[in-house]
Design a protein around this motif. Structure first.
Motif, mmCIF file in Angstrom:
data_model
loop_
_atom_site.group_PDB
_atom_site.id
_atom_site.type_symbol
_atom_site.label_atom_id
_atom_site.label_comp_id
_atom_site.label_asym_id
_atom_site.label_seq_id
_atom_site.Cartn_x
_atom_site.Cartn_y
_atom_site.Cartn_z
ATOM 1 N N GLY A 107 40.099 13.547 78.677
ATOM 2 C CA GLY A 107 41.071 12.460 78.712
ATOM 3 C C GLY A 107 42.348 12.876 79.553
ATOM 4 O O GLY A 107 42.539 14.071 79.847
ATOM 5 N N PRO A 108 43.364 11.881 79.792
ATOM 6 C CA PRO A 108 44.221 11.930 80.689
ATOM 7 C C PRO A 108 45.277 13.070 80.288
ATOM 8 O O PRO A 108 45.855 13.726 81.078
ATOM 9 C CB PRO A 108 45.234 10.579 80.619
ATOM 10 N N ASP A 109 45.186 13.302 79.019
ATOM 11 C CA ASP A 109 46.178 14.636 78.340
ATOM 12 C C ASP A 109 45.552 15.991 78.293
ATOM 13 O O ASP A 109 46.007 16.926 77.753
ATOM 14 C CB ASP A 109 46.521 14.018 76.964
ATOM 15 N N TRP A 110 44.271 15.895 78.968
ATOM 16 C CA TRP A 110 43.430 17.323 79.195
ATOM 17 C C TRP A 110 42.882 17.452 77.702
ATOM 18 O O TRP A 110 42.610 18.860 77.538
ATOM 19 C CB TRP A 110 44.060 18.265 79.818
ATOM 20 N N THR A 111 42.557 16.593 76.798
ATOM 21 C CA THR A 111 41.866 17.166 75.549
ATOM 22 C C THR A 111 40.315 16.616 75.584
ATOM 23 O O THR A 111 40.177 15.615 76.340
ATOM 24 C CB THR A 111 42.641 16.447 74.431
ATOM 25 N N ILE A 112 39.477 17.206 75.139
ATOM 26 C CA ILE A 112 38.135 16.822 75.012
ATOM 27 C C ILE A 112 37.843 15.773 74.120
ATOM 28 O O ILE A 112 38.348 15.696 73.031
ATOM 29 C CB ILE A 112 37.319 17.868 74.665
ATOM 30 N N LEU A 113 37.436 14.393 74.640
ATOM 31 C CA LEU A 113 37.416 13.231 73.966
ATOM 32 C C LEU A 113 36.194 13.193 73.152
ATOM 33 O O LEU A 113 36.124 12.704 71.835
ATOM 34 C CB LEU A 113 37.764 12.042 74.853
ATOM 35 N N HIS A 114 34.795 13.320 73.815
ATOM 36 C CA HIS A 114 33.636 13.470 73.240
ATOM 37 C C HIS A 114 32.795 14.243 74.056
ATOM 38 O O HIS A 114 32.866 14.504 75.368
ATOM 39 C CB HIS A 114 33.046 12.062 72.851
ATOM 40 N N ILE A 115 31.661 14.835 73.284
ATOM 41 C CA ILE A 115 30.574 15.516 74.345
ATOM 42 C C ILE A 115 29.305 14.748 73.945
ATOM 43 O O ILE A 115 28.754 14.420 73.029
ATOM 44 C CB ILE A 115 30.519 17.080 73.607
ATOM 45 N N GLU A 116 28.797 14.781 75.142
ATOM 46 C CA GLU A 116 27.258 14.226 75.280
ATOM 47 C C GLU A 116 26.457 14.885 75.662
ATOM 48 O O GLU A 116 26.643 15.766 76.548
ATOM 49 C CB GLU A 116 27.424 12.754 75.986
#
Length: 146
Positions: free
Chosen positions: A95-104
């Motif tokens: 995401g824009p805040d440099w956190t991982i949102l989801h992994i696929e």
């Protein structure tokens, strides 16, 4: 005259076929390298930071190592596919805040689009199982180093 035209056409077709699939070295030469930090892990990955580089991605490379960061100038709604990519991958949408949102998980050669659930600034492609092995989950912070 017809033989010359046929010969020219055959040469054009064979040249196009050769030009369409770069060697692995040629594919890797397109990308710069960047160090990332995720939690207590530092990794060096290839960076695809232009539309042309993102379109190329890991196509025609024989291994997902060292990984690839698809980087965007601003948050965007993106979808990825596995055209001409023969190794299984995991992708972390960032995401824009440099956190991982989801992994696929991405399946080799599958051209079905896999979309980010929201606008992202980057996507990190790694060999399948890498995130699980490193115990990296959604919510982990990613930092660009160097």
């Amino acid at each position: 005259m017809n033989k010359r035209l046929l010969l020219a056409w055959l040469l054009l077709i064979s040249s196009a076929a050769c030009a369409s699939k770069p060697t692995e070295q040629e594919a890797r030469r397109l990308f710069s390298l960047q160090t990332l930090n995720i939690g207590d892990i530092n990794i060096v990955v290839q960076v695809a930071d232009t539309a042309k580089k993102r379109a190329q991605g890991l196509m025609f490379q024989q291994t997902a190592k060292p990984g690839m960061l698809l980087l965007y100038q601003q948050p965007a709604a993106i979808s990825l596919w596995m055209r001409n990519t023969t190794m299984p991958l995991d992708v972390a949408f960032i995401g824009p805040d440099w956190t991982i949102l989801h992994i696929e998980q991405l399946v080799p050669l599958d051209e079905t689009p896999v979309a980010a659930k929201t606008a992202v600034i980057a996507a990190l492609e790694m060999p399948q199982g890498w995130f699980a092995a490193k115990q990296i989950k959604p919510g982990a912070q990613v930092q660009l180093l160097d």
